[in-house]
Design a protein around this motif. Sequence first.
Motif, PDB file in Angstrom:
ATOM      1  N   ALA A 165       0.820  -1.213   0.000  1.00 57.04           N
ATOM      2  CA  ALA A 165       0.000   0.000   0.000  1.00 57.04           C
ATOM      3  C   ALA A 165       0.853   1.263   0.000  1.00 57.04           C
TER       4      ALA A 165
ATOM      5  N   LEU B 293      -6.648   1.283   2.071  1.00 60.19           N
ATOM      6  CA  LEU B 293      -7.779   2.000   1.484  1.00 60.19           C
ATOM      7  C   LEU B 293      -7.312   3.246   0.730  1.00 60.19           C
TER       8      LEU B 293
ATOM      9  N   TRP C 134      -4.476   3.653  -0.655  1.00 59.62           N
ATOM     10  CA  TRP C 134      -3.801   3.178  -1.866  1.00 59.62           C
ATOM     11  C   TRP C 134      -4.830   2.842  -2.956  1.00 59.62           C
ATOM     12  N   ILE C 135      -5.917   2.149  -2.548  1.00 59.75           N
ATOM     13  CA  ILE C 135      -6.957   1.809  -3.528  1.00 59.75           C
ATOM     14  C   ILE C 135      -7.591   3.090  -4.079  1.00 59.75           C
TER      15      ILE C 135
ATOM     16  N   THR D  74      -5.199   4.774  -6.494  1.00 56.32           N
ATOM     17  CA  THR D  74      -5.152   4.042  -7.758  1.00 56.32           C
ATOM     18  C   THR D  74      -6.406   4.300  -8.591  1.00 56.32           C
ATOM     19  N   ALA D  75      -7.554   4.306  -7.912  1.00 55.56           N
ATOM     20  CA  ALA D  75      -8.813   4.519  -8.637  1.00 55.56           C
ATOM     21  C   ALA D  75      -8.854   5.919  -9.251  1.00 55.56           C
TER      22      ALA D  75
ATOM     23  N   ILE E  26      -3.076   1.164 -12.686  1.00 56.55           N
ATOM     24  CA  ILE E  26      -3.388  -0.130 -12.076  1.00 56.55           C
ATOM     25  C   ILE E  26      -2.172  -1.047 -12.154  1.00 56.55           C
TER      26      ILE E  26
ATOM     27  N   ALA F 138       0.131  -0.252  -9.435  1.00 60.97           N
ATOM     28  CA  ALA F 138      -0.397  -0.759  -8.165  1.00 60.97           C
ATOM     29  C   ALA F 138      -0.140  -2.257  -8.060  1.00 60.97           C
TER      30      ALA F 138
END
Lengths: 251, 343
Positions: B58, B191, B193-194, B197-198, B290, B293
């Motif tokens: 992360a 979270l 990190w997600i 990335t999004a 992505i 990531a």
Amino acid sequence: MILETRGIGKRFGSVLALRDVSMGVRAGEVTCVLGDNGAGKSTLIKILAGVHQHDAGTLLVDGREVRLTGPRDALDRGIATVYQDLAMIPLMSVWRNFFLGSEPRKGLAFDVARARRVAREELKAMGIDIRDVDQPVGTLSGGERQSVAIARAVHFGARVLILDEPTSALGVKQAGVVLRYIARARDRGLGVVFITHNPHHAYPVGDRFLLLNRGAGMGEYGKADITPQELTSLMSGGAELEELAHELRRE
Amino acid sequence: MTIAADERVARVGLARRLLIRPELGAVVGLVVVFSFFAAQSPVFRSPSGIANWLDPAATLGIMAVAVALLMIGGEFDLSAGVLTGTSGLILVTLATRFGFNVWLAMLAGLVVALGVGLANGLIVTRTRLPSFIVTLGTFLMLQGVNLGVTKAITGTVQVSGLRTASGFEGASALLAGTVEVGGTSFRVAILWWILVTAVATWVLMRSKAGNWIFAVGGDEQAARAVGVPAARTKIALFMTTAFAAWLVGSILALRYTSVQANIGIGQEFIYIIAAVIGGCLLTGGYGSAIGAAIGAVIFGMADKGIVFLGWDADWFKFFLGAMLLLATLANRLVRRYAEEVRH
């Protein structure tokens, strides 16, 4: 006339790059600018495209005298230029390139669905047969790239399309493809300025022919006034060519 | 889709569509590395094991995604790793030595970080020097400042004691806390990190700015010629990387409540490696958020997996190098396949 020059000239320091050139472009017509290397073709298009300002003669858009302040000014008046190097990004898809710098928006987002659809439709309307607008531009052939650049200029509201040697780097077949799109743009009512050093490409598609030699206009001819042979010999300096032939003859 | 498909496109099946994605190599790597460790270590595939290797993924991933955007835009940032340290040091120093509230100290860190990003971007776009050199300079300067200032203030090479600063509880819960999922606690950084990335993926694929990023990295001259504000795009990318460095620096500072003055040195290459494993080209103009990531996940798996297997941690570097080589080779093959002229 959408675009017209009267006795236009340009000097860079002590070099007279262009002097006393008169030409015109009508909607739905193709004006070919022919000349050998160094004849002043690129100076002329740079003036028409707003990159350089002329310092002699007059430039008229829709019959009114203007002084273009830059490429953006030319574009806003509907004068679009497709240069030889095309300004396309090889690794990006056709549709991304098509809208680069003028992306359609949907709220905050780039309207990707519309960009794809419009790119496909515009290419189709020009009769350009691109298999897949998602493919990178780098995978297109030279003629296809020229065609995409032409379609892009047409879509963004060009009334006059200036094409800088669009066929010079192409093989016979590819050049034919591009000539067909030039005719197609003409049929859609655009005025086309087609710069080339190849009279065989110019004659079939051109309505008027401007010959340049050493920075000076050698006259503008309507298609009825000149034969392909005359065009070729005028362009290459017929006398010079005969001399060359004489020189190269076997003893 | 209402658009009539060209009969020649029909032959390009789903397989090809997937194959030409830049992150393909990383996905294959992910499956291989996961299978390798999961087959040998039951801990590795347990929920707590997953939480364990997702954590380094992360913090690395947040940086790798930002660095990937920058690389797609055609530039490098070697100062990104040290900047995480700078941000953390500012946070802890201001909060513990100067009585700043933690939130305010974080804001100060953010301002400095964005300033460094802006400086990097301005120097690169104004001078046209390679960003590799410019940010190598910033890297060394920041490294010196981190150590020099820390020593001058504390007399040692670390600052600590953040736990007692005002506002610590809230900031820590937001950035350094944990969340329970099915009885296993996961770091909240995952979270973040997600989310990063999004957002990065949306910007790249679905925004005007994304189109510009691909364009300035692919061919800056051509991009300029059609009216893309190339300098502004690049400066924004440097500042995005700096923002990510601040986020990661703050997360780590709040988690450990102390910061070593030499933290982050050497990390800059790890970010680049993760981005390259994720399909970014070193020459710019191609890549994916992505993918970066996923590159970070591979990294986290290897980092922790080697420990779970009881191997010497030294093998991690060997693994890293091998991964990098394999990934670049795989990416080149994929790209050739994607680019081959289809007539």
